[in-house]
Design a protein around this motif. Structure first.
Motif, mmCIF file in Angstrom:
data_model
loop_
_atom_site.group_PDB
_atom_site.id
_atom_site.type_symbol
_atom_site.label_atom_id
_atom_site.label_comp_id
_atom_site.label_asym_id
_atom_site.label_seq_id
_atom_site.Cartn_x
_atom_site.Cartn_y
_atom_site.Cartn_z
ATOM 1 N N ASP A 291 -50.741 -20.236 -78.900
ATOM 2 C CA ASP A 291 -51.700 -19.683 -77.947
ATOM 3 C C ASP A 291 -51.691 -18.162 -77.949
ATOM 4 O O ASP A 291 -52.683 -17.526 -77.551
ATOM 5 N N PRO A 294 -53.455 -14.198 -82.593
ATOM 6 C CA PRO A 294 -54.868 -13.799 -82.690
ATOM 7 C C PRO A 294 -55.655 -14.870 -83.454
ATOM 8 O O PRO A 294 -55.092 -15.611 -84.270
ATOM 9 N N PRO A 295 -56.957 -14.955 -83.207
ATOM 10 C CA PRO A 295 -57.771 -16.029 -83.808
ATOM 11 C C PRO A 295 -57.658 -16.117 -85.314
ATOM 12 O O PRO A 295 -57.617 -17.225 -85.880
ATOM 13 N N GLU A 296 -57.593 -14.978 -86.002
ATOM 14 C CA GLU A 296 -57.551 -15.032 -87.462
ATOM 15 C C GLU A 296 -56.261 -15.656 -87.974
ATOM 16 O O GLU A 296 -56.257 -16.339 -89.012
ATOM 17 N N ARG A 298 -54.570 -18.002 -86.359
ATOM 18 C CA ARG A 298 -54.594 -19.428 -86.037
ATOM 19 C C ARG A 298 -55.282 -20.247 -87.126
ATOM 20 O O ARG A 298 -55.090 -21.464 -87.207
ATOM 21 N N GLN A 299 -56.097 -19.592 -87.958
ATOM 22 C CA GLN A 299 -56.814 -20.295 -89.009
ATOM 23 C C GLN A 299 -55.994 -20.450 -90.280
ATOM 24 O O GLN A 299 -56.422 -21.123 -91.220
#
Length: 382
Positions: A291, A294-296, A298-299
């Motif tokens: 959680d 950062p979004p990048e 998480r991918q």
């Protein structure tokens, strides 16, 4: 027995009833279930091994309003006194030695005559039979059990999948443990009997061209089945064990036999629970860490791999463990007398009532690892 207080549905996505193997001790599980049923706590999934598989089938294969009745019919049928000898339920014993003597006599009667509608001696004994198939290599014939199960269990109901059902067995050829699960198998009497085919007493059971022995040959406790199930769900699990891993040091050869049976068939339930608690702590830590990414990030493939194991679900694991009386001895799992059956049943009923008297049992855990365990013997027995 005291009446069980009706409970509201606990706030869990799944209520699981998990039943260990243990022969004649299985009446304890029937008493536990009666108390749960009276409290209106109905399981969403039931799993068992050996006698626990039979009790599971009786529960899953009947509507809630008749399950206790079917359990009672089964246990009264298989504890009908053999050879027309009356039971001694009304006799008062002066001491444990007298009770132990009577128990041993009844156990000897089971060895000689079997249990009505459950198993019967095989003649001639397998020692005097030439090479044959595994389903004939045993001292007893369990074909009467198939007839009894067909009378008391609605297998169409089990296969309707309204309730998740599984029984564990051991593949003789591969040595692998397998669960016959109604989500992946069409369940019949043979699957339940396979789960209780403990050698050398009971013969192997053939299922789809493979031969199976009792699941207890590998693991006698179905706890891991529900913990490993996907998708993961908030779970309230009642684990009903018939063998206690903890016990006193033996003082004679009878107690040596009792103690080794307890250790072997308890399947280290507490150790498995401790390991699960640790694993769940790691899963929750991973979930919180993901959680924060950062979004990048998480991918990434690594993050996706961790996400598959991350878990924020909560688990209550409620242990009910039968603690045998001294006079039961090493024959406690094959002493099928009516009096002893009633004692086991009443003990399970009372233990479940006393467990439910602790409100934390039915409440969602607040601990950091999301796991709550309860054992009446350790935490609540008066």
């Amino acid at each position: 027995m005291t009446e069980t207080a009706v409970q509201p549905r606990p706030n869990f996505e799944r209520i699981a009833l998990l039943l260990q193997g243990g022969g004649a001790l299985g009446a304890y599980q029937a008493g536990v279930y009666q108390a749960l049923a009276e409290a209106k706590i109905h399981p969403d999934c039931v799993a068992g091994i050996s006698i626990g598989a039979i009790n599971s089938a009786l529960i899953a294969g009947n509507p809630p309003e008749t399950r206790v009745e079917k359990l009672r019919t089964f246990w009264e049928t298989i504890t009908t006194p053999p050879f027309g000898v009356p039971d001694v339920a009304s006799v008062k014993f002066g001491n444990d030695f007298q009770r132990q003597f009577v128990n041993q006599v009844r156990a000897f009667g089971t060895l000689m005559g079997g249990a009505p509608s459950f198993f019967q001696p095989r003649f001639p004994p397998p020692l005097f039979v030439p090479t044959t198939t595994p389903d004939k290599l045993a001292y007893y014939d369990t074909r009467p059990l198939k007839t009894l199960l067909e009378q008391l269990v609605d297998f169409d109901r089990i296969n309707a999948k309204d309730l998740h059902f599984a029984v564990g067995a051991t593949n003789i050829r591969t040595g692998n443990f397998i669960y016959f699960d109604n989500l992946t198998h069409v369940i019949g009497p043979q699957h339940v009997i396979a789960s209780g085919s403990l050698p050398p007493g009971f013969p192997a059971t053939e299922v789809d061209g493979e031969y199976y022995w009792d699941g207890g040959v590998v693991s006698n406790t179905p706890l891991q089945w529900v913990l490993d199930n996907r998708p993961r769900l908030d779970t309230l699990a009642f684990q009903v064990d018939l063998w206690s891993a903890r016990g006193e040091l033996p003082r004679d050869m009878v107690e040596v036999d009792v103690r080794q049976k307890d250790i072997r068939y308890s399947s280290r339930t507490r150790a498995s629970t401790d390991q699960f608690r640790h694993t769940q702590s790691m899963r929750r830590a991973v979930a919180r860490l993901l959680d924060c990414l950062p979004p990048e990030m998480r991918q990434s493939a690594e993050a996706q791999l961790l996400a598959n194991e991350a878990d924020e679900k909560v688990y209550n694991i409620i242990h009910l463990i039968y603690h045998a009386r001294k006079y039961e001895g090493s024959s406690k799992d094959f002493e099928f007398s009516r009096r002893t059956m009633e004692e086991h049943w009443a003990t399970g009923y009372d233990d479940m009532i006393h467990t439910l008297a602790h409100p934390e049992v039915l409440q969602r855990p607040q601990s950091p690892d999301g796991v709550f365990t309860f054992d009446l013997k350790m935490q609540g027995r008066k």
